[in-house]
Write a protein that holds these residues in place. Structure first.
Motif, PDB file in Angstrom:
ATOM      1  N   ILE A 101      46.110 -12.962  46.945  1.00 45.53           N
ATOM      2  CA  ILE A 101      44.940 -13.288  46.450  1.00 45.53           C
ATOM      3  C   ILE A 101      44.596 -13.185  44.782  1.00 45.53           C
ATOM      4  O   ILE A 101      44.106 -14.201  44.339  1.00 45.53           O
ATOM      5  N   LYS A 102      44.976 -12.115  44.454  1.00 49.67           N
ATOM      6  CA  LYS A 102      44.752 -11.738  42.918  1.00 49.67           C
ATOM      7  C   LYS A 102      45.727 -12.786  42.125  1.00 49.67           C
ATOM      8  O   LYS A 102      45.178 -13.448  41.276  1.00 49.67           O
ATOM      9  N   THR A 103      47.079 -13.034  42.584  1.00 52.47           N
ATOM     10  CA  THR A 103      47.871 -13.722  41.979  1.00 52.47           C
ATOM     11  C   THR A 103      47.253 -15.443  42.014  1.00 52.47           C
ATOM     12  O   THR A 103      47.264 -16.065  41.043  1.00 52.47           O
ATOM     13  N   HIS A 104      46.600 -15.607  43.145  1.00 50.04           N
ATOM     14  CA  HIS A 104      45.912 -17.015  43.156  1.00 50.04           C
ATOM     15  C   HIS A 104      45.008 -17.486  42.387  1.00 50.04           C
ATOM     16  O   HIS A 104      44.728 -18.281  41.518  1.00 50.04           O
ATOM     17  N   PHE A 105      44.056 -16.346  41.986  1.00 49.41           N
ATOM     18  CA  PHE A 105      42.744 -16.344  41.322  1.00 49.41           C
ATOM     19  C   PHE A 105      43.527 -16.309  39.823  1.00 49.41           C
ATOM     20  O   PHE A 105      42.903 -17.161  38.997  1.00 49.41           O
ATOM     21  N   GLU A 122      29.263 -26.901  57.005  1.00 46.78           N
ATOM     22  CA  GLU A 122      28.807 -25.528  56.796  1.00 46.78           C
ATOM     23  C   GLU A 122      29.749 -24.609  55.845  1.00 46.78           C
ATOM     24  O   GLU A 122      29.217 -23.820  55.248  1.00 46.78           O
ATOM     25  N   LEU A 123      30.873 -24.942  55.809  1.00 40.31           N
ATOM     26  CA  LEU A 123      31.776 -24.451  54.833  1.00 40.31           C
ATOM     27  C   LEU A 123      32.390 -25.234  53.937  1.00 40.31           C
ATOM     28  O   LEU A 123      32.876 -26.384  54.822  1.00 40.31           O
ATOM     29  N   LYS A 124      32.636 -25.433  52.731  1.00 38.24           N
ATOM     30  CA  LYS A 124      33.141 -26.392  51.987  1.00 38.24           C
ATOM     31  C   LYS A 124      34.473 -26.109  51.409  1.00 38.24           C
ATOM     32  O   LYS A 124      35.291 -26.951  51.176  1.00 38.24           O
ATOM     33  N   LYS A 125      34.665 -24.874  51.088  1.00 39.29           N
ATOM     34  CA  LYS A 125      35.848 -24.488  50.304  1.00 39.29           C
ATOM     35  C   LYS A 125      36.082 -23.075  50.848  1.00 39.29           C
ATOM     36  O   LYS A 125      35.487 -22.186  50.642  1.00 39.29           O
ATOM     37  N   ILE A 126      37.403 -23.060  51.428  1.00 40.60           N
ATOM     38  CA  ILE A 126      38.123 -21.781  52.170  1.00 40.60           C
ATOM     39  C   ILE A 126      39.151 -21.399  51.293  1.00 40.60           C
ATOM     40  O   ILE A 126      40.026 -22.346  51.026  1.00 40.60           O
ATOM     41  N   LEU A 127      39.561 -20.225  51.352  1.00 38.49           N
ATOM     42  CA  LEU A 127      40.949 -19.388  51.182  1.00 38.49           C
ATOM     43  C   LEU A 127      41.487 -19.041  52.226  1.00 38.49           C
ATOM     44  O   LEU A 127      40.763 -17.857  52.682  1.00 38.49           O
ATOM     45  N   PHE A 128      42.470 -19.440  52.871  1.00 40.61           N
ATOM     46  CA  PHE A 128      42.968 -19.127  54.082  1.00 40.61           C
ATOM     47  C   PHE A 128      44.427 -18.402  53.701  1.00 40.61           C
ATOM     48  O   PHE A 128      45.160 -18.965  53.214  1.00 40.61           O
ATOM     49  N   VAL A 129      44.319 -17.079  54.059  1.00 39.52           N
ATOM     50  CA  VAL A 129      45.581 -16.192  53.704  1.00 39.52           C
ATOM     51  C   VAL A 129      46.134 -15.341  54.969  1.00 39.52           C
ATOM     52  O   VAL A 129      45.878 -14.193  54.814  1.00 39.52           O
ATOM     53  N   PRO A 130      46.704 -16.078  55.932  1.00 37.86           N
ATOM     54  CA  PRO A 130      47.431 -15.295  56.862  1.00 37.86           C
ATOM     55  C   PRO A 130      48.332 -14.255  56.248  1.00 37.86           C
ATOM     56  O   PRO A 130      49.000 -14.412  55.294  1.00 37.86           O
ATOM     57  N   TYR A 190      34.464 -19.083  43.601  1.00 38.82           N
ATOM     58  CA  TYR A 190      34.830 -20.536  43.895  1.00 38.82           C
ATOM     59  C   TYR A 190      34.805 -21.000  45.249  1.00 38.82           C
ATOM     60  O   TYR A 190      34.442 -21.995  45.657  1.00 38.82           O
ATOM     61  N   TYR A 191      35.333 -20.155  46.227  1.00 34.85           N
ATOM     62  CA  TYR A 191      35.207 -20.335  47.581  1.00 34.85           C
ATOM     63  C   TYR A 191      33.934 -19.772  48.377  1.00 34.85           C
ATOM     64  O   TYR A 191      33.504 -18.717  48.210  1.00 34.85           O
ATOM     65  N   ASP A 192      33.625 -20.645  49.515  1.00 29.14           N
ATOM     66  CA  ASP A 192      32.653 -20.115  50.511  1.00 29.14           C
ATOM     67  C   ASP A 192      33.184 -18.935  51.257  1.00 29.14           C
ATOM     68  O   ASP A 192      32.350 -18.033  51.521  1.00 29.14           O
ATOM     69  N   LEU A 193      34.363 -18.905  51.303  1.00 34.52           N
ATOM     70  CA  LEU A 193      34.970 -17.732  52.355  1.00 34.52           C
ATOM     71  C   LEU A 193      36.500 -17.614  51.828  1.00 34.52           C
ATOM     72  O   LEU A 193      37.496 -18.477  51.870  1.00 34.52           O
ATOM     73  N   ILE A 194      36.887 -16.429  51.637  1.00 39.59           N
ATOM     74  CA  ILE A 194      38.371 -16.058  51.552  1.00 39.59           C
ATOM     75  C   ILE A 194      38.534 -15.306  52.991  1.00 39.59           C
ATOM     76  O   ILE A 194      37.805 -14.116  53.099  1.00 39.59           O
ATOM     77  N   ILE A 245      41.736 -24.556  51.098  1.00 42.02           N
ATOM     78  CA  ILE A 245      41.312 -25.946  51.875  1.00 42.02           C
ATOM     79  C   ILE A 245      40.036 -26.426  51.661  1.00 42.02           C
ATOM     80  O   ILE A 245      39.007 -25.423  51.358  1.00 42.02           O
ATOM     81  N   GLU A 246      39.745 -27.533  50.975  1.00 38.18           N
ATOM     82  CA  GLU A 246      38.658 -28.029  50.435  1.00 38.18           C
ATOM     83  C   GLU A 246      38.013 -29.286  51.163  1.00 38.18           C
ATOM     84  O   GLU A 246      38.902 -30.208  51.473  1.00 38.18           O
ATOM     85  N   LEU A 247      36.657 -29.422  51.104  1.00 37.14           N
ATOM     86  CA  LEU A 247      36.116 -30.597  51.696  1.00 37.14           C
ATOM     87  C   LEU A 247      35.961 -31.578  50.551  1.00 37.14           C
ATOM     88  O   LEU A 247      35.232 -31.091  49.543  1.00 37.14           O
TER      89      LEU A 247
END
Lengths: 339, 339
Positions: A217-221, A303-311, A230-234, A336-338
């Motif tokens: 996540i840190k590397t991504h940013f 309801e969510l427009k931008k998420i960062l999905f990190v399995p 930037y994201y609605d949900l991480i 993942i973004e709308l």
């Protein structure tokens, strides 16, 4: 020279972000009784669902999740270019046997519980790079196949540790599609490194995985010059309660700003009132079904427009644990973004 | 619309074929005594090579093969964009633990003995699609880790079936590179489908894999409008003697012209005079080391100019066999040409 990733960075930026055209999720009875039950496409009536072994049920869940994904958009499976999938079982038999019946060209993956991210990243690469037009990415797990393979036969009644997580009975699949029109799209992705902080307790995988999640996540940013807002949900894969709390501490240590928008699929899947859950859920299917159930539905309804999905995945095996090895872990991030 | 693969086809054509800039192979003592011993970069003195378990030795072989590959071209591992690898062990621990020590962003794969092809195809896609510039693709196996996981502890002295194959102790790695200058290049690739002809004997994996090899090879020729004489050598992964003979029969049945240039890594790796070999060699490392030893050396010396490399994988597990399942198999084809 590659132009979809800058030199020295880990994050790929898709130029023609593939659309998530369809998705489906199937879960077990316990997952269906949890807070997100109504968001899944199908809840199994029991853990066998008419099959003669849990392994056959797991394969059927994966195959059915793929079939439902295609049916929703009336896509013929023969028009799918490739099937990318994996699971937790030895030799990923659930994915192999599902691929046999689907008869779609197949690439098998193993990323433990990070598999859904790995399959989506490779799927998006195949489309964005003009290789394929329609790709199915999927992952699954089954509580009882995982129990007897990784731990103890359930019949033995061994007590769970408070830090242990309940392997989810769940499958999720997405259809990634080459389409320039607006939609829910995979816009960029960060491929993780294997991180190992010398944690050796296989009953506390959350603690082993949290450092990998924080690293990715840190590397991504850093790579993108983005901040968490930037994201609605991480949302991480399945750190569970213990790993989630540890990740929050590590974010502060790493100098990241506070993240009100940070959550974890392993924390969310079950209600705390459900029995034997302990620190939460785990398994490839946990993040796969949370994405292909509640999360994508909430994106569809805006309801969510931008998420960062990190399995996140714990990359040990019973034999490596028995031989005294610590638990390496990995996390991959998918934006993942709308659009 | 994808333009690197035509609709309804399984074969990808690379537009900017990635060069195999460097490669290395490591094999065990028995493989070193075989007919190709001098072509491998390193022959282990024994099956432990200074480690305390065979599993640790397998991880070390894979890591060392990668390190040697990079050292040959004085490439720093931090400049490698991604590491793609897999092995036969449960949860692919050899690849996971090698990735931990290499600290390169990692995507874990499972394709049983087809893994070397899977890693090279995805690596070539990542470069040709302008995602990455330098990718390492690798695979490995170890006879004694495979024996105790899939069969019987070697100490038990169970006799081998005549159709059984000896899992190779071997590792191979290639560095795929974004480079337009002449060299040994990955020009196209056919991603296979899972094929299962209801063969159930885990001591005869060659018979299970032959139909998958034939399906992929036939598809490759049909997709490209090529005939087998396009290549100097068409070489399958590890069908062994039984599978190799069966594949030759199936080629005739499928209407393909006779192929004098068809051979198999499992048939070639050992000499027939060596003990306990039975139907030949198997294991992810068999085709990986044959490619990264004799085959690429023969391409470098221009003895071979065009090869079709087709590793084959049997996708069962001990539990699926125990539960009465037949053995699904897969084969992927990688065209390697001196350009």
């Amino acid at each position: 020279m590659s132009f979809r990733k800058k030199k020295g960075k880990q994050t790929i930026i898709f130029h023609k972000p593939p659309v998530i055209k369809s998705w489906a999720s199937i879960v077990g009875p316990k997952e269906g009784e949890g807070p997100w039950g109504k968001y899944f496409d199908k809840v199994l009536p029991d853990y066998l669902d008419g099959q003669t072994s849990w392994e056959l049920t797991e394969t059927k869940m994966l195959r059915d999740a793929v079939t439902m994904t295609l049916e929703k958009q009336a896509i013929n499976k023969d028009d799918v270019d490739v099937f990318l999938a994996g699971d937790l079982l030895n030799q990923i038999i659930s994915a192999n046997y599902a691929a046999r019946e689907l008869a779609i060209p197949f690439l098998g993956l193993y990323g433990a519980c990070s598999t859904m991210a790995e399959s989506m990243i490779l799927g998006a690469i195949l489309i964005d790079g003009y290789f394929y037009d329609q790709v199915v990415a999927a992952a699954c797990s089954h509580h009882y196949t995982a129990q007897r393979q990784f731990r103890f036969p359930s019949e033995q009644g061994v007590q769970f540790a408070p830090s242990s997580q309940w392997t989810a009975t769940a499958a999720g699949a997405v259809l990634l599609y080459n389409d320039m029109s607006p939609g829910i799209k995979v816009t960029c992705a960060t491929v993780g490194r294997v991180i190992d902080k010398a944690q050796k307790d296989p009953n506390n995988m959350g603690a082993a995985m949290a450092p990998a999640a924080v690293d990715t996540i840190k590397t991504h940013f850093t790579d993108l010059g983005r901040t968490p807002d930037y994201y609605d949900l991480i949302i991480t894969g399945d750190l569970g309660e213990v790993g989630y709390e540890l990740a929050k501490e590590l974010f502060i240590k790493e100098g990241l700003p506070p993240m009100e928008n940070f959550n974890d699929c392993g924390v969310l899947l079950f209600s705390k009132k459900q029995s034997d859950i302990n620190a939460g859920a785990s398994g490839c299917g946990c993040s796969a079904a949370m994405l292909c159930g509640p999360l994508l539905r909430k994106m569809f309804s805006e309801e969510l427009k931008k998420i960062l999905f990190v399995p996140t995945g714990a990359l040990m095996s019973p034999i490596s644990t028995f031989q005294g090895e610590s638990i390496p872990a990995i996390a991959h991030a998918v934006a993942i973004e709308l659009l």
